[in-house]
Design an enzyme around this catalytic site. Sequence first.
Site, mmCIF file in Angstrom:
data_model
loop_
_atom_site.group_PDB
_atom_site.id
_atom_site.type_symbol
_atom_site.label_atom_id
_atom_site.label_comp_id
_atom_site.label_asym_id
_atom_site.label_seq_id
_atom_site.Cartn_x
_atom_site.Cartn_y
_atom_site.Cartn_z
ATOM 1 N N ASP A 21 0.992 -1.185 0.045
ATOM 2 C CA ASP A 21 0.308 -0.083 -0.117
ATOM 3 C C ASP A 21 0.786 1.296 0.138
ATOM 4 O O ASP A 21 2.034 1.337 0.533
ATOM 5 C CB ASP A 21 -1.057 0.063 1.281
ATOM 6 C CG ASP A 21 -2.078 0.855 1.072
ATOM 7 O OD1 ASP A 21 -2.293 1.421 0.068
ATOM 8 O OD2 ASP A 21 -2.636 1.248 2.114
ATOM 9 N N ASN A 23 1.526 3.066 -2.991
ATOM 10 C CA ASN A 23 2.021 3.921 -4.112
ATOM 11 C C ASN A 23 1.658 5.102 -4.576
ATOM 12 O O ASN A 23 2.124 5.826 -5.288
ATOM 13 C CB ASN A 23 1.842 2.911 -5.414
ATOM 14 C CG ASN A 23 2.304 1.444 -5.105
ATOM 15 O OD1 ASN A 23 2.957 1.290 -4.414
ATOM 16 N ND2 ASN A 23 1.930 0.504 -6.006
ATOM 17 N N ARG A 25 0.111 7.944 -2.725
ATOM 18 C CA ARG A 25 0.553 8.748 -1.749
ATOM 19 C C ARG A 25 2.240 9.133 -2.136
ATOM 20 O O ARG A 25 2.729 10.254 -2.060
ATOM 21 C CB ARG A 25 0.586 8.515 -0.440
ATOM 22 C CG ARG A 25 -0.689 8.621 0.146
ATOM 23 C CD ARG A 25 -1.280 7.917 1.443
ATOM 24 N NE ARG A 25 -1.419 6.496 1.208
ATOM 25 C CZ ARG A 25 -1.504 5.660 2.123
ATOM 26 N NH1 ARG A 25 -1.248 6.020 3.556
ATOM 27 N NH2 ARG A 25 -1.861 4.409 1.745
ATOM 28 N N HIS A 38 3.196 3.234 -8.920
ATOM 29 C CA HIS A 38 2.711 1.828 -9.167
ATOM 30 C C HIS A 38 4.030 1.373 -10.020
ATOM 31 O O HIS A 38 4.534 0.267 -9.595
ATOM 32 C CB HIS A 38 1.587 1.627 -9.922
ATOM 33 C CG HIS A 38 0.184 1.987 -9.467
ATOM 34 N ND1 HIS A 38 -0.039 1.805 -8.199
ATOM 35 C CD2 HIS A 38 -0.753 2.926 -9.829
ATOM 36 C CE1 HIS A 38 -1.155 2.224 -7.837
ATOM 37 N NE2 HIS A 38 -1.824 3.091 -8.607
ATOM 38 N N LEU A 132 10.405 -20.541 -4.653
ATOM 39 C CA LEU A 132 9.291 -19.758 -3.993
ATOM 40 C C LEU A 132 7.973 -19.739 -4.852
ATOM 41 O O LEU A 132 8.001 -19.765 -6.157
ATOM 42 C CB LEU A 132 10.068 -18.379 -4.215
ATOM 43 C CG LEU A 132 8.745 -17.274 -3.738
ATOM 44 C CD1 LEU A 132 8.436 -17.216 -2.128
ATOM 45 C CD2 LEU A 132 9.277 -15.843 -3.977
ATOM 46 N N SER A 197 -8.293 -5.005 4.734
ATOM 47 C CA SER A 197 -8.911 -4.604 3.715
ATOM 48 C C SER A 197 -9.464 -5.890 2.824
ATOM 49 O O SER A 197 -8.937 -6.152 1.223
ATOM 50 C CB SER A 197 -7.966 -3.640 2.682
ATOM 51 O OG SER A 197 -7.744 -2.745 3.453
HETATM 52 C C1 FPP Z 1 -1.553 0.232 -3.508
HETATM 53 O O1 FPP Z 1 -1.295 1.301 -3.409
HETATM 54 C C2 FPP Z 1 -1.179 -0.491 -4.879
HETATM 55 C C3 FPP Z 1 -2.115 -1.109 -5.829
HETATM 56 C C4 FPP Z 1 -3.444 -0.894 -5.716
HETATM 57 C C5 FPP Z 1 -1.431 -1.596 -7.189
HETATM 58 C C6 FPP Z 1 -0.282 -2.492 -6.577
HETATM 59 C C7 FPP Z 1 0.337 -2.830 -7.955
HETATM 60 C C8 FPP Z 1 1.660 -2.737 -8.108
HETATM 61 C C9 FPP Z 1 2.932 -2.373 -7.213
HETATM 62 C C10 FPP Z 1 2.207 -3.416 -9.592
HETATM 63 C C11 FPP Z 1 2.454 -4.827 -9.290
HETATM 64 C C12 FPP Z 1 2.651 -5.487 -10.409
HETATM 65 C C13 FPP Z 1 2.879 -6.889 -10.433
HETATM 66 C C14 FPP Z 1 3.252 -7.527 -11.737
HETATM 67 C C15 FPP Z 1 3.264 -7.490 -9.095
HETATM 68 P P1 FPP Z 1 -2.197 2.496 -3.609
HETATM 69 O O2 FPP Z 1 -2.465 3.022 -4.742
HETATM 70 O O3 FPP Z 1 -3.732 2.120 -2.840
HETATM 71 O O4 FPP Z 1 -1.756 3.683 -2.765
HETATM 72 P P2 FPP Z 1 -2.360 4.771 -2.025
HETATM 73 O O5 FPP Z 1 -3.018 4.058 -0.849
HETATM 74 O O6 FPP Z 1 -1.158 5.801 -1.523
HETATM 75 O O7 FPP Z 1 -3.485 5.640 -2.909
#
Ligand code: FPP
Length: 246
Positions: A21, A23, A25, A38, A132, A197
């Site tokens: 969580d 990305n 922010r 992301h 893994l 969540s």
């Molecule tokens: C949560 O941060 C993140 C996500 C909903 C997307 C996660 C996806 C990736 C890291 C890409 C991964 C790809 C692969 C192939 C594994 P948020 O957007 O909810 O952040 P926020 O809470 O700050 O808004």
Amino acid sequence: MRYKDQIDLLKLPHHIAIIMDGNGRWAKDKGKLRIFGHHKGVLSVRDVVEGACELDLKYLTLYTFSSENWNRPKLEVMAIMELMVTTIHKEIANFMKKNVRLNAIGDLHMLPKKCYNELNNAIETTAANTGLTLTLALSYSSRREIVQAAKNIASKVKSGELDINDIDEELFENNLYTGGMPDPELLIRTSGEHRISNYLLWQIAYAELYFTAKLWPDFRKEDLYEAILDYQKRERRFGMTSEQVN
Ligand code: FPP
């Protein structure tokens, strides 16, 4: 001493689950678009997978996209799906090199065709790997998973394949998407939020919960090791007394 060197390899969790969580922010703090976060989050995924392989961890399950995430702005959803396609495609060679078996749980038919196909291709290509097991929870809702398991069991009872008295915890578990996998002993959530969540609600019944304020794009294998060390210092009592477990 580095965190990694302090880890007791004989007391490793078999399965670690992560809620990645923060990305959005992280990107906003830098004055960038959310999708930039992301993209950076993928670098964290790569580093953490590498860290898990170095410890010879058996199961790592990443909350990559929840069923609720479909309600995000269309552009962000499309960008995440596109990122998934390119990342999975690029990572196959690395998975083969590191003996990683890719797996996915969730309502996968909701994924765009291109993403679904890329994912299936990677799952098939890595199917014989024995290191893994990396599970991506995609279009995932734990409540839906539980409802689906209940429906599967009910239909077997209805057809006479199962008797109602056959239903126990083990049978129920085997009807979840995660059937055959051990439950996570450690659940990590980044970004300072203290919520589950709708993630692996059945499976984390006895998991140790670890929350860190770090945003996902800043999370690296050393942070994973720090979380494992914290886990190893805890006493897991499973309802018993401290004297009984010692
Ligand atoms: C949560 O941060 C993140 C996500 C909903 C997307 C996660 C996806 C990736 C890291 C890409 C991964 C790809 C692969 C192939 C594994 P948020 O957007 O909810 O952040 P926020 O809470 O700050 O808004």
